[in-house]
Design an enzyme around this catalytic site. Structure first.
Site, mmCIF file in Angstrom:
data_model
loop_
_atom_site.group_PDB
_atom_site.id
_atom_site.type_symbol
_atom_site.label_atom_id
_atom_site.label_comp_id
_atom_site.label_asym_id
_atom_site.label_seq_id
_atom_site.Cartn_x
_atom_site.Cartn_y
_atom_site.Cartn_z
ATOM 1 N N SER A 144 -11.451 -1.062 -0.259
ATOM 2 C CA SER A 144 -10.152 -1.228 0.402
ATOM 3 C C SER A 144 -10.351 -1.679 1.836
ATOM 4 C CB SER A 144 -9.373 0.086 0.388
ATOM 5 O OG SER A 144 -8.985 0.448 -0.907
ATOM 6 N N HIS B 47 -3.602 5.942 3.401
ATOM 7 C CA HIS B 47 -4.406 4.780 3.032
ATOM 8 C C HIS B 47 -3.844 3.495 3.641
ATOM 9 C CE1 HIS B 47 -6.081 1.654 0.284
ATOM 10 N NE2 HIS B 47 -7.098 2.485 0.140
ATOM 11 N N ASP C 57 0.841 -1.188 0.000
ATOM 12 C CA ASP C 57 0.000 0.000 0.000
ATOM 13 C C ASP C 57 0.884 1.249 0.000
ATOM 14 O OD1 ASP C 57 -2.367 1.791 0.760
ATOM 15 O OD2 ASP C 57 -3.296 -0.187 0.865
#
Length: 420
Positions: free
Chosen positions: A241, A47, A14
């Site tokens: 996600s 994120h 990520d």
């Protein structure tokens, strides 16, 4: 004392993990890998920290329940995306290959991929997909987000279109944590089938306004300050996600309980114990193209003994070697309806197996524990690839496609969506 997730490492490819991991996760990662050459020990985007915290945060929430799904699991933080959330095929492939190289050293059993890109070729010709398939073949359970491009059919991205992996869509509690009857499928969750006829996603998981840790000075945190829940770095974010992270955590729980499980076993048990959304009359509220087998159930998945109900008819090593490729049982009729084929190629006459692309998002449904799937997960089977799929004439690429930019094609974490 039961310590959920113990002994299992989840690789999170990520945007990285915030340097204060010992605060937001109540643990330090087992290791960090950076393929961007920017900052190994940080996550300026945010994120990756949010996703990793959902999977394995060891912090206690206000109700003294662990914040993470598998709080005792280890995190291998792999940074493959820049501060703006963007990256390239080459960086992601490099990251996947590095994880496979160290899987034995860190006991990496699960890999979370919460990102997507539009398909540019058949799944078997895509070099990123080939890396994902090799990771599955190496014994790593690969969990992929479906993408946030729904509710359009055939909107599953790369690498979620790989038939072997566990692709996850998102549902929501409709801002009501107590009343399960108003739960619904999120409108942004990407929908199958894939261009090769596979039913995706396999399952759905909570992905609406999920609260997890976020660096307060990250790009996401500063761009969407209204989603910061409190001063303790808790942030609400919606997307597939987050749903994929939930399933990665459940996979870690399953492998912690039984380390002998293969990736196919984990996929089988997640699907066979999922609960589909149903109407008051017991019929499916959403088609299998939208919800797959239904909402994951962690307890039942951990306790399940199911085997041989996933990836039937597929031969991964022949696929990787280029000797055989596969198509799924989905097709489309001349009226635009998607359907699942029986052994003769005819549409199955079963509830939820024919879909006219209709969407109903305005009401909630119950996730049934007692639904009897007809045809015994027929959609999980595969067939030798055939060009007979009716939509094959309109695929957005040509069969001779190559990746002309030296694998510099763009790839990014899933885009922001409004809370549902």
């Amino acid at each position: 004392v039961y310590e959920p997730g113990t002994g299992v490492t989840v690789a999170v490819i990520d945007t990285g993990l915030w340097w204060e991991a010992d605060t937001v996760l109540a643990k330090t990662p087992i290791a960090r890998i950076d393929v961007t050459g920017q900052d190994l020990a940080d996550d300026p985007h945010g994120h990756g920290t949010h996703v990793a915290s959902i999977i394995a945060s060891d912090r206690f929430a206000a109700n003294y329940i662990f914040e993470g799904i598998a709080p005792k699991a280890n995190i291998l933080a792999v940074r493959a995306f820049r501060a703006d959330g963007g990256g390239t095929y080459l960086d992601v492939i490099d990251a996947i290959q590095r994880v496979v190289a160290v899987k034995d050293a860190y006991n990496v059993r699960v890999m979370n991929l919460s990102f997507s890109a539009p398909p540019q070729s058949h799944y078997w010709d895509d070099p990123l997909n080939q890396a994902v398939m090799a990771a599955w073949d190496a014994g790593i359970v690969v969990v992929v987000s479906a993408g946030n491009s729904g509710p359009t059919p055939m909107s599953i991205g790369v690498p979620g279109n790989v038939p072997y992996v566990i692709t996850v869509g998102a549902m929501s509690d409709n801002f009501s944590t107590v009343d399960a009857t108003d739960d619904l499928l999120t409108s942004f969750s990407s929908v199958g089938p894939t261009y090769e006829g596979f039913i995706k996603p396999e399952v759905v998981a909570p992905g609406g306004h999920i609260v997890s840790s976020m660096p307060f000075d990250s790009l996401i945190g500063t761009t969407h300050p209204d989603s910061m829940v409190d001063s303790d770095r808790h942030f609400a974010m919606s997307g597939t996600s987050q749903a994929a992270a939930v399933v990665s955590g459940i996979a870690a729980l399953m492998l912690s309980e039984d380390s002998s499980l293969s990736p196919d076993d984990v996929k089988c048990r997640l699907m066979s114990t999922a609960r589909p959304a149903v109407n008051d009359d017991g019929t499916l509220a959403y088609s299998v193209f939208q919800q797959g087998a239904g909402l994951v159930n962690a307890l039942d998945a951990v306790q399940s003994g199911a085997t041989r109900c996933a990836n039937q008819g597929l031969d991964l090593r022949k696929d990787l070697a280029g000797r055989r490729h596969y198509g799924g049982p989905a097709n489309q009729d001349k009226f635009g309806n998607y359907y699942i084929m029986d052994d003769n190629g005819d549409p199955l006459d079963a509830d939820g197996y024919m879909w006219s692309q209709g969407y109903v998002w305005s009401r909630g449904y119950v996730w049934s524990q007692a639904y009897l799937w007809s045809e015994s997960y027929l959609w999980s089977r595969a067939y030798l690839w055939s060009e007979s799929y009716l939509w094959s004439r309109s695929i957005p690429w040509i069969d001779s496609v190559v990746f002309p930019n030296g694998l510099a094609e763009p790839m990014g974490v899933n885009h922001w969506v409004n809370h549902e």
